[in-house]
Design a protein around this motif. Structure first.
Motif, PDB file in Angstrom:
ATOM      1  N   GLN A  65     -16.408   9.580   8.316  1.00  0.00           N
ATOM      2  CA  GLN A  65     -15.417   8.716   8.961  1.00  0.00           C
ATOM      3  C   GLN A  65     -15.706   8.522  10.440  1.00  0.00           C
ATOM      4  OE1 GLN A  65     -11.828  10.959   7.692  1.00  0.00           O
ATOM      5  NE2 GLN A  65     -11.091   9.008   6.886  1.00  0.00           N
ATOM      6  N   VAL A  66     -16.256   9.537  11.085  1.00  0.00           N
ATOM      7  CA  VAL A  66     -16.465   9.500  12.532  1.00  0.00           C
ATOM      8  C   VAL A  66     -17.840   8.957  12.899  1.00  0.00           C
ATOM      9  CG1 VAL A  66     -16.709  10.965  14.568  1.00  0.00           C
ATOM     10  CG2 VAL A  66     -14.798  11.319  13.001  1.00  0.00           C
ATOM     11  N   ALA A  67     -18.879   9.363  12.163  1.00  0.00           N
ATOM     12  CA  ALA A  67     -20.248   9.001  12.518  1.00  0.00           C
ATOM     13  C   ALA A  67     -20.472   7.500  12.489  1.00  0.00           C
ATOM     14  CB  ALA A  67     -21.237   9.698  11.587  1.00  0.00           C
ATOM     15  N   VAL A  68     -19.631   6.759  11.761  1.00  0.00           N
ATOM     16  CA  VAL A  68     -19.787   5.309  11.683  1.00  0.00           C
ATOM     17  C   VAL A  68     -19.633   4.650  13.054  1.00  0.00           C
ATOM     18  CG1 VAL A  68     -17.348   4.826  11.220  1.00  0.00           C
ATOM     19  CG2 VAL A  68     -19.090   3.292  10.328  1.00  0.00           C
ATOM     20  N   ALA A  69     -18.935   5.320  13.977  1.00  0.00           N
ATOM     21  CA  ALA A  69     -18.704   4.750  15.301  1.00  0.00           C
ATOM     22  C   ALA A  69     -19.708   5.218  16.345  1.00  0.00           C
ATOM     23  CB  ALA A  69     -17.286   5.089  15.777  1.00  0.00           C
ATOM     24  N   ALA A  70     -20.653   6.082  15.955  1.00  0.00           N
ATOM     25  CA  ALA A  70     -21.621   6.604  16.919  1.00  0.00           C
ATOM     26  C   ALA A  70     -22.632   5.531  17.302  1.00  0.00           C
ATOM     27  CB  ALA A  70     -22.339   7.817  16.342  1.00  0.00           C
ATOM     28  N   GLY A  71     -23.108   5.585  18.543  1.00  0.00           N
ATOM     29  CA  GLY A  71     -24.100   4.630  19.008  1.00  0.00           C
ATOM     30  C   GLY A  71     -25.475   4.913  18.441  1.00  0.00           C
ATOM     31  N   ARG A  72     -26.339   3.924  18.471  1.00  0.00           N
ATOM     32  CA  ARG A  72     -27.705   4.064  17.966  1.00  0.00           C
ATOM     33  C   ARG A  72     -28.750   3.783  19.038  1.00  0.00           C
ATOM     34  NH1 ARG A  72     -24.141   2.697  14.344  1.00  0.00           N
ATOM     35  NH2 ARG A  72     -24.243   3.464  12.201  1.00  0.00           N
ATOM     36  N   ASP A  73     -28.306   3.647  20.260  1.00  0.00           N
ATOM     37  CA  ASP A  73     -29.214   3.380  21.371  1.00  0.00           C
ATOM     38  C   ASP A  73     -29.622   4.705  22.008  1.00  0.00           C
ATOM     39  OD1 ASP A  73     -30.571   2.554  23.590  1.00  0.00           O
ATOM     40  OD2 ASP A  73     -28.984   1.278  24.394  1.00  0.00           O
ATOM     41  N   ASP A  74     -30.876   5.108  21.787  1.00  0.00           N
ATOM     42  CA  ASP A  74     -31.339   6.410  22.279  1.00  0.00           C
ATOM     43  C   ASP A  74     -31.418   6.480  23.794  1.00  0.00           C
ATOM     44  OD1 ASP A  74     -31.523   7.474  19.731  1.00  0.00           O
ATOM     45  OD2 ASP A  74     -33.610   6.819  19.464  1.00  0.00           O
ATOM     46  N   THR A  75     -31.310   5.344  24.475  1.00  0.00           N
ATOM     47  CA  THR A  75     -31.310   5.379  25.941  1.00  0.00           C
ATOM     48  C   THR A  75     -29.948   5.837  26.477  1.00  0.00           C
ATOM     49  OG1 THR A  75     -30.635   3.054  26.148  1.00  0.00           O
ATOM     50  CG2 THR A  75     -32.997   3.524  26.016  1.00  0.00           C
ATOM     51  N   LEU A  76     -28.949   5.903  25.587  1.00  0.00           N
ATOM     52  CA  LEU A  76     -27.621   6.412  25.949  1.00  0.00           C
ATOM     53  C   LEU A  76     -27.306   7.591  25.040  1.00  0.00           C
ATOM     54  CD1 LEU A  76     -25.773   2.967  26.234  1.00  0.00           C
ATOM     55  CD2 LEU A  76     -26.532   4.422  28.136  1.00  0.00           C
ATOM     56  N   PRO A  77     -27.959   8.749  25.278  1.00  0.00           N
ATOM     57  CA  PRO A  77     -27.840   9.879  24.352  1.00  0.00           C
ATOM     58  C   PRO A  77     -26.414  10.389  24.181  1.00  0.00           C
ATOM     59  CG  PRO A  77     -28.907  10.543  26.406  1.00  0.00           C
ATOM     60  CD  PRO A  77     -28.849   9.058  26.409  1.00  0.00           C
ATOM     61  N   MET A  78     -25.577  10.238  25.204  1.00  0.00           N
ATOM     62  CA  MET A  78     -24.199  10.735  25.084  1.00  0.00           C
ATOM     63  C   MET A  78     -23.404   9.976  24.035  1.00  0.00           C
ATOM     64  SD  MET A  78     -24.383   8.165  27.330  1.00  0.00           S
ATOM     65  CE  MET A  78     -25.005   8.983  28.803  1.00  0.00           C
ATOM     66  N   LEU A  79     -23.864   8.764  23.681  1.00  0.00           N
ATOM     67  CA  LEU A  79     -23.154   7.960  22.695  1.00  0.00           C
ATOM     68  C   LEU A  79     -23.764   8.063  21.296  1.00  0.00           C
ATOM     69  CD1 LEU A  79     -22.532   4.701  24.757  1.00  0.00           C
ATOM     70  CD2 LEU A  79     -21.066   6.712  24.535  1.00  0.00           C
ATOM     71  N   THR A  80     -24.893   8.764  21.158  1.00  0.00           N
ATOM     72  CA  THR A  80     -25.527   8.907  19.850  1.00  0.00           C
ATOM     73  C   THR A  80     -25.080  10.177  19.134  1.00  0.00           C
ATOM     74  OG1 THR A  80     -27.453  10.088  20.744  1.00  0.00           O
ATOM     75  CG2 THR A  80     -27.574   7.680  20.657  1.00  0.00           C
ATOM     76  N   GLY A  81     -24.160  10.910  19.748  1.00  0.00           N
ATOM     77  CA  GLY A  81     -23.717  12.167  19.159  1.00  0.00           C
ATOM     78  C   GLY A  81     -22.271  12.130  18.694  1.00  0.00           C
ATOM     79  N   VAL A  82     -21.913  13.145  17.951  1.00  0.00           N
ATOM     80  CA  VAL A  82     -20.530  13.384  17.554  1.00  0.00           C
ATOM     81  C   VAL A  82     -20.038  14.608  18.308  1.00  0.00           C
ATOM     82  CG1 VAL A  82     -19.000  14.069  15.666  1.00  0.00           C
ATOM     83  CG2 VAL A  82     -20.787  12.371  15.267  1.00  0.00           C
ATOM     84  N   ARG A  83     -18.951  14.437  19.037  1.00  0.00           N
ATOM     85  CA  ARG A  83     -18.375  15.561  19.762  1.00  0.00           C
ATOM     86  C   ARG A  83     -17.588  16.420  18.772  1.00  0.00           C
ATOM     87  NH1 ARG A  83     -16.742  17.126  25.050  1.00  0.00           N
ATOM     88  NH2 ARG A  83     -14.699  18.112  25.159  1.00  0.00           N
ATOM     89  N   LEU A  84     -17.936  17.695  18.723  1.00  0.00           N
ATOM     90  CA  LEU A  84     -17.274  18.640  17.836  1.00  0.00           C
ATOM     91  C   LEU A  84     -16.489  19.620  18.690  1.00  0.00           C
ATOM     92  CD1 LEU A  84     -17.807  19.757  14.565  1.00  0.00           C
ATOM     93  CD2 LEU A  84     -18.434  21.673  15.980  1.00  0.00           C
ATOM     94  N   GLU A  85     -15.178  19.601  18.541  1.00  0.00           N
ATOM     95  CA  GLU A  85     -14.309  20.479  19.326  1.00  0.00           C
ATOM     96  C   GLU A  85     -13.692  21.528  18.399  1.00  0.00           C
ATOM     97  OE1 GLU A  85     -11.426  17.931  21.092  1.00  0.00           O
ATOM     98  OE2 GLU A  85     -12.885  16.824  22.305  1.00  0.00           O
ATOM     99  N   ILE A  86     -13.779  22.768  18.824  1.00  0.00           N
ATOM    100  CA  ILE A  86     -13.200  23.883  18.070  1.00  0.00           C
ATOM    101  C   ILE A  86     -12.076  24.475  18.902  1.00  0.00           C
ATOM    102  CG2 ILE A  86     -13.625  26.157  17.073  1.00  0.00           C
ATOM    103  CD1 ILE A  86     -16.556  25.346  16.748  1.00  0.00           C
ATOM    104  N   ASP A  87     -10.879  24.468  18.345  1.00  0.00           N
ATOM    105  CA  ASP A  87      -9.719  25.024  19.038  1.00  0.00           C
ATOM    106  C   ASP A  87      -8.829  25.701  17.998  1.00  0.00           C
ATOM    107  OD1 ASP A  87      -7.706  25.738  20.715  1.00  0.00           O
ATOM    108  OD2 ASP A  87      -7.183  23.714  21.364  1.00  0.00           O
ATOM    109  N   GLY A  88      -8.952  27.008  17.887  1.00  0.00           N
ATOM    110  CA  GLY A  88      -8.181  27.739  16.884  1.00  0.00           C
ATOM    111  C   GLY A  88      -8.587  27.321  15.488  1.00  0.00           C
ATOM    112  N   ASP A  89      -7.599  26.921  14.666  1.00  0.00           N
ATOM    113  CA  ASP A  89      -7.898  26.531  13.285  1.00  0.00           C
ATOM    114  C   ASP A  89      -8.052  25.016  13.134  1.00  0.00           C
ATOM    115  OD1 ASP A  89      -5.326  25.685  13.636  1.00  0.00           O
ATOM    116  OD2 ASP A  89      -4.505  26.697  11.881  1.00  0.00           O
TER     117      ASP A  89
END
Length: 390
Positions: free
Chosen positions: A142-166
């Motif tokens: 559901q989330v990866a569909v919105a990720a960028g594909r331009d390798d010149t903008l590496p911050m947009l080619t990733g998925v941010r994974l946040e862990i906070d408790g459960d």
């Protein structure tokens, strides 16, 4: 080295391990898969692993009639061969520097690569917790569909994974849309400090999909709970008696402050049936170029879709919707809209508007269309409208 194994088990293991092979490896040995037979608890175990210096894959399966040893052979060729073998047990033997594969009446001999030149796979990091494999795979998709594909903008080619408790929160954006999903998981240390990392979207999606059948998928993180480490995340699970592991280096980039992009108030909202809207968008978009916008006019009880113009083909369609608010006209990149609708995983969607030029939020609604249905707030898809002329 030698072993015997069922054809399907070997083909599945080799195909899975070959996922990490680079299409253009920087070193010849990185095009290979490492086969290693060891004795474990009175039996023999085959490990098949691949590595491209960024991501690694490794799978273990039981074999018989084995003797310890290891060999490195072309991964793509081995995958093609194992998939094409007849449905019989497979005998594999290392004879000098060549690997022999026998299955029924089929025989193959592959040249080996220098095992000593093969880099050591990264160790699995410290376990951070576990999550249901199917739920995690669905959330990542559901989330990866919105990720960028331009390798010149590496911050947009990733998925941010946040862990906070459960709670695990996944987020991705390419500047034109943003997808956020929350899900529950079982942390190894519920009292650990919150952690946020940026995982390459393509690698994460591939690992999550391939481990989707694992009832308990383990997520491991270097320095999990301390926010430090070597920048590696690992995933492991067991499917059909096969233990699989994958690691990848984390992206060293700063993800945008996405929470500030999410509106907190709405001027109007529409509740729409996803299937009919998807088909209508596809139809009206046929008359335009790939990224030309589809115009949507919302009013009481209806949404009118139009695309094209006087110099090209023109299409119009009208659908019934449950709309609350003043009439609004907006437009979207049709593929971005279709991606969001397809990721909702429900038959009904709620579209939340602030104005015709501000981002629109899509959220899934449980059940059919109707004012009494409950909005599912653990998934949010935000899409920027296309500015209309005039």
């Amino acid at each position: 080295m030698k072993f015997r194994v069922e054809r399907d088990a070997l083909a599945d293991a080799v195909t899975w391990a070959a996922r990490s092979l680079a299409s253009r490896p920087t070193l010849p040995v990185l095009a290979g898969l490492l086969l290693k037979v060891t004795s474990v608890d009175g039996g023999e175990q085959l490990s098949v692993s691949g590595f491209d210096l960024e991501a690694s894959t490794e799978v273990d399966l039981e074999v018989s009639a084995g003797s310890p040893g290891q060999a490195l052979v072309s991964g793509r060729l081995l995958a093609d061969i194992t998939r094409s073998l007849p449905p019989h047990p497979v005998d594999v033997t290392l004879d000098g520097s060549r690997l022999s594969i026998s299955c029924g009446s089929a025989r193959f001999t592959l040249p080996g690569m220098p095992v000593d030149d093969y880099p050591q796979l990264p160790a699995m990091p410290t376990t951070a917790g576990t999550v249901e494999g199917p739920a995690f795979a669905a959330a990542v998709a559901q989330v990866a569909v919105a990720a960028g594909r331009d390798d010149t903008l590496p911050m947009l080619t990733g998925v941010r994974l946040e862990i906070d408790g459960d709670t695990l929160t996944l987020a991705a954006t390419d500047r034109y849309r943003l997808a956020v999903r929350e899900l529950h998981w079982s942390p190894g240390d519920p009292s650990a400090s919150p952690v946020a990392v940026l995982v390459p979207a393509r690698t994460l999606a591939d690992a999550a999909k391939s481990l989707a059948h694992s009832e308990a998928l383990t997520i491991a993180l270097s320095g999990a709970g301390a926010g430090a480490g070597e920048g590696i995340i690992g995933f492991s699970g067991t499917t059909g008696g096969r233990a699989s592991r994958a690691t990848t280096r984390l992206l060293d980039a700063t993800f945008p402050a996405y929470r500030s992009l999410l509106p907190s108030e709405w001027a109007s909202n529409a509740e729409v049936a996803v299937g009919p809207l998807v088909e209508a968008v596809r139809r009206v978009a046929l008359v335009t170029d790939r990224n030309a916008p589809v115009r949507m006019e919302f009013a009481d009880g209806t949404v009118s879709l139009t695309a094209g113009g006087d110099d090209e083909g023109r299409a119009e369609e009208q659908l019934e919707v449950a709309y609350d608010g003043e009439p609004i006209t907006t437009a979207f990149n049709p593929q971005f809209l279709l991606d969001g609708l397809g990721a909702l995983a429900t038959g009904t969607a709620r579209m939340l508007f602030t104005s015709s030029t501000k981002p629109v939020v899509l959220r899934p609604v449980e059940g059919g269309s109707g004012s009494g249905d409950a909005e599912v707030s653990d998934y949010t898809y935000l899409i920027m409208p296309v500015r209309l002329p005039g």
